[in-house]
Design an enzyme around this catalytic site. Structure first.
Site, short mmCIF file in Angstrom:
data_model
loop_
_atom_site.label_atom_id
_atom_site.label_comp_id
_atom_site.label_asym_id
_atom_site.label_seq_id
_atom_site.Cartn_x
_atom_site.Cartn_y
_atom_site.Cartn_z
CB SER A 140 17.39 123.52 -18.84
OG SER A 140 17.03 123.02 -17.78
CG ASP A 194 23.12 118.70 -15.92
OD1 ASP A 194 22.57 119.14 -14.86
OD2 ASP A 194 22.62 119.13 -17.15
CG HIS A 225 21.69 122.25 -15.77
ND1 HIS A 225 21.41 121.51 -16.62
CD2 HIS A 225 20.51 123.12 -15.67
CE1 HIS A 225 20.04 121.83 -16.94
NE2 HIS A 225 19.54 122.92 -16.58
#
Length: 294
Positions: A140, A194, A225
């Site tokens: 991320s 995601d 995610h």
């Protein structure tokens, strides 16, 4: 499912209370978590966590990747106010002002993190690990910072991996790109479901990187995610290809007269056998550990 659990799963842990902030601050102020190589150390991988997480949250990945000759470093971000969390303090590599493609970016915070990562790389190079055998990556926001650092380092690294990430400092990066950074291969992985950083963002990131001349291997997974066993399995294969194990040189013999060795020679002897020297202050401490090897 609770709101906190939902936030955890998205990698965006909202810091709701002062107690939480204190616990995070205590964790962040510790040194990076280092998982030593289990055999002769010949490569290093630096892994950056996502927003609201810590190095400890990703340290188990070292065992999952199972690369005995690789040393893993898991730094932790310092707590800072994060705009998308209503200004609450959270561990973050830089402020995140929004999640849309045109959201302003925290240039100062991103450059501070880049300097930190570069210092970790330089430290490994100084210890004898070539830049070509150092890989940096993350998840991320950590992936965005790892990519920024890799593409702007002054020489090519062994590689960079981006898990569920995006392009950091997207407007400035093209002018910051170094020739060495352009030659650093990139492994990019993204979930098709995601909900935090849409799959389309991942695809666009890959396209932009290729337009800048970077070599990118892009893989997609049926997940949100998060990470997955298959993703880590593919990452392991990529890392093993980039950082192939080197033949181990014979260990130096332990001389009978240890006291005749210099401090530097004692340290080299202990390092060759992966002996922890963090508590050694004087030569006598080194001698004590060296004698234990006899």
């Amino acid at each position: 499912i609770t709101v906190v659990e939902y936030a955890r799963r998205l990698g965006l842990l909202v810091c709701f209370s002062l107690i939480t902030q204190i616990h995070i601050a205590l964790a962040i102020n510790m040194n990076p978590i280092v998982v030593p190589a289990r055999s002769q150390h010949s490569a290093t991988v630096i892994v950056l966590h996502g927003l609201g997480d810590s190095g400890a949250g990703w340290s188990s990945v070292a065992g999952q990747l199972d690369l005995p000759w690789v040393k893993f470093i898991f730094p932790s971000a310092a707590p800072r106010p994060v705009t998308i969390n209503g200004g609450a303090m959270c561990p973050a590599w830089a402020d995140i002002k929004g999640l849309s493609p045109d959201s302003p970016e925290d240039v100062e915070g991103s450059l501070e993190t880049r300097a930190l990562i570069h210092s970790l790389i330089t430290s490994e190079v100084s210890s004898g690990i070539p830049a070509s055998r150092i890989v940096i990556g993350g998840f991320s926001q950590g992936a965005a910072m790892a990519c920024l650092a890799a593409l702007t380092y002054d020489c090519a690294l062994g590689g960079c991996f981006m898990l569920s990430g995006y392009l950091g400092l997207r407007e400035k990066l093209p002018t910051m790109l170094t020739e060495g950074g352009r030659k650093t291969p990139i492994f990019q992985a993204h979930g098709t479901q995601d909900g935090m950083i849409p799959f389309a963002f991942g695809q666009l990131t890959s396209q932009v990187l290729r337009m800048m001349g970077a070599g990118v291997e892009f893989k997609q997974y049926a997940m949100g995610h998060e990470s997955s066993p298959q993703e880590l399995q593919d990452l392991r294969a990529w890392l093993a290809g980039r950082l192939a194990a080197q033949a181990q040189a014979p260990l130096p013999a332990i001389p009978d007269d240890l006291e005749a060795l210099s401090v530097r020679a004692l340290k080299d002897l202990l390092a060759s056998r992966h002996v922890d020297m963090s508590d050694c202050v004087e030569k006598a401490d080194l001698l004590r550990k060296a004698r234990a090897l006899l």
